[in-house]
Design an enzyme around this catalytic site. Structure first.
Site, mmCIF file in Angstrom:
data_model
loop_
_atom_site.group_PDB
_atom_site.id
_atom_site.type_symbol
_atom_site.label_atom_id
_atom_site.label_comp_id
_atom_site.label_asym_id
_atom_site.label_seq_id
_atom_site.Cartn_x
_atom_site.Cartn_y
_atom_site.Cartn_z
ATOM 1 N N GLU A 175 7.532 3.169 8.805
ATOM 2 C CA GLU A 175 6.653 3.422 7.646
ATOM 3 C C GLU A 175 7.216 4.549 6.768
ATOM 4 O O GLU A 175 6.549 5.551 6.507
ATOM 5 C CB GLU A 175 5.221 3.738 8.107
ATOM 6 C CG GLU A 175 4.580 2.574 8.822
ATOM 7 C CD GLU A 175 3.053 2.653 8.992
ATOM 8 O OE1 GLU A 175 2.457 3.712 8.708
ATOM 9 O OE2 GLU A 175 2.470 1.630 9.394
ATOM 10 N N GLU A 297 3.775 -4.007 13.838
ATOM 11 C CA GLU A 297 2.438 -3.426 14.053
ATOM 12 C C GLU A 297 1.428 -4.390 13.471
ATOM 13 O O GLU A 297 1.436 -4.649 12.254
ATOM 14 C CB GLU A 297 2.311 -2.055 13.388
ATOM 15 C CG GLU A 297 3.111 -0.973 14.084
ATOM 16 C CD GLU A 297 2.830 0.439 13.561
ATOM 17 O OE1 GLU A 297 1.708 0.698 13.088
ATOM 18 O OE2 GLU A 297 3.764 1.257 13.627
#
Ligand code: AHR
Length: 486
Positions: A175, A297
């Site tokens: 991220e 995820e």
């Protein structure tokens, strides 16, 4: 009860379902690692080198193919050198992302890789770009995988591991548009090129490098990254998508207390991943025919359970979570031409966990049972399938995927409707079934498996008739059926 026709053509093979689609994610977050997976060698809970034996067994049972570690956001603050050598001397750090608790680094590289060997799964490292250096990342790869003589390989030997471990999956950052450094895609893509250059293939080990991909529908990120990285330096980019009924992180709602309307919103939000995959894949295709998506995820994100640390992301797991898992895995199977891996968040005690623990007790969540019922899809070939459908709350009620592999043909069906069941007549071409073994997971949608009552939601045997043209069976409301034909 609806009467629905379905059709399967075993001769019409679509794509290979990588077993890694059935992966999990484990972060130094809350009670995922400490007081979850890892209890330490001196614990009274039976363990192997500090890792709970019941967790190792549970992961083996679902044939866990790959485990991502050490984060998540934690990964871009993790310095691997803190987690090797004498445990008494390992430096402590503050886990700033997750509750501000002290991390004592007693679970590090050796503990993770040895555990993966014990389970029989591939390790997937998420390495630090946000606050780490190129040298640090390059050294970690050499420490883990180099078989020859070098200061790093010798240090590994001194720390108790003679032979290198195998490492295939390497994520370069996590991220990086957010907790991994708040970077712009242009900046990250250049950093990616640089960092990955020094992550070498040592001693026959071959890295499958994964770039930090988009959040949800950030198509600009995908487009920019693909334009700069192409497929020369990476095999896949990641995609993160969490199912939140309202679609808004500020209003997540309870994991166990929800209305029918919120249930249907949850399923509808889960189904959104199909469009996201298709749109990101279309962008990737402009640049490469080979680049894959690692959905590393995914899962439901609800409010934490009352009375628990808000930074620990502990939530219960009901039949609703099982429906989300079933629908999502059917989508990943059906998009296995582009999805090479998926990792539910997270493995133990965090978000949509497959396992929950409390002291020595352990429960397998409804989500765990879906992974168990779907496991024969792993490394099978997706084949053409179609189901006549009906609408529930504005969306198709039934989702399915079918594959053919070593053990036979696996068919998984999920019926999201809370009040309408279906009788399915499924004709099958190109595969003559002699035996049918079927399991069903069903129950009142709010039901969860608690430490006091054990498995209230667990699979049971289900009746399937082998007919002249294929099979027929019932698909009750709010149920998942898996069938293995051989
Ligand atoms: O899974 C919890 C967190 O969600 C991860 O650390 C991060 O990558 C994501 O935002």
């Amino acid at each position: 009860m609806k009467k629905l026709c379905a059709a399967v053509n075993a001769a019409d093979k679509r794509s290979h379902i990588n077993r890694e689609i059935y992966g999990n994610f484990s972060e130094h977050l809350g009670r995922c690692i400490y007081n979850g997976i890892y209890v330490g060698e001196n614990s009274s809970i039976p363990n192997t080198a500090g890792v709970r034996n019941d967790i190792i067994e549970a992961f083996k049972e679902i044939r866990l193919p790959v485990l991502r570690w050490p984060g998540g956001c934690f990964a871009d603050e993790y310095h691997w050198r803190d987690g090797i050598g004498d445990k008494e001397k390992r430096p402590k750090m503050v886990n700033t992302h997750w509750g501000g608790v002290t991390e004592d680094n007693s679970f590090g590289t050796h503990e993770f890789f040895n555990m993966c060997e014990e389970i029989g799964c591939e390790p997937y490292l998420s390495a630090n770009v946000g606050s780490g250096t190129v040298e640090e990342m390059a050294d970690w790869i050499e420490y883990i995988t180099f078989d020859g003589v070098s200061p790093l390989a010798d240090e590994r030997r001194k720390n108790g591991r003679e032979k290198p471990w195998k490492l295939k999956y390497l994520g370069i950052g996590n991220e990086n548009w957010g907790c991994g450094g708040n970077m712009r895609p242009e900046y990250y893509a250049d950093l990616y090129r640089r960092y990955q250059t020094y992550c070498r293939n040592f001693s026959g080990n071959e890295l499958y490098k994964i770039a930090s991909g988009p959040n949800v529908d950030d198509y600009h990120w995908t487009d920019t990254i693909m334009g700069i990285i192409g497929d020369w330096h990476a095999k896949a980019i990641s995609l993160h998508y969490y199912t939140i009924p309202s679609g808004d992180f500020a209003h997540k709602g309870s994991a166990v207390d929800f209305t029918d309307e919120v249930y249907y919103q949850t399923i509808s939000q889960a189904r959104r991943i199909e469009r996201l995959i298709d749109k990101h894949a279309a962008i990737m295709k402009k640049y490469s025919d080979n680049m894959k998506l690692a959905v590393d995820e995914w899962g439901c994100w609800f409010d934490v359970e009352e009375g628990t640390n808000p930074g620990f992301l502990y939530q219960q797991n009901t039949m609703r979570d099982a429906m989300v898992a079933a629908v999502s895995l059917n989508i990943f199977n059906s998009r296995s031409d582009v999805v090479s891996m998926a990792n539910i968040a997270q493995a133990v005690n965090v978000l949509q966990a497959v396992i929950l623990t409390e002291g020595e007790k352990l429960v397998k969540t409804p989500t765990y049972h879906i992974f168990d019922m779907y496991k024969t899809h792993q490394d099978s070939e997706l084949v053409y399938s179609f189901t006549e459908n009906f609408e529930t709350n504005g969306m198709p009620a039934v989702s399915q995927s079918v594959s053919v592999g070593k053990e036979g043909m696996t068919l998984t069906f999920a019926n999201a409707s809370l009040d309408e069941g279906a009788h399915i007549d499924c004709s099958i071409l190109g595969f003559k079934a002699q035996n049918a073994e079927a399991r069903i997971l069903t129950g009142e949608v709010h039901t969860f498996n608690d430490f006091a009552d054990g498995d209230r939601i667990a699979p049971s045997a289900h009746a399937v008739d082998i007919t002249d043209s294929g099979i027929s069976f019932e698909l009750p409301p709010c149920s998942v059926v898996s069938i293995l034909l051989s």
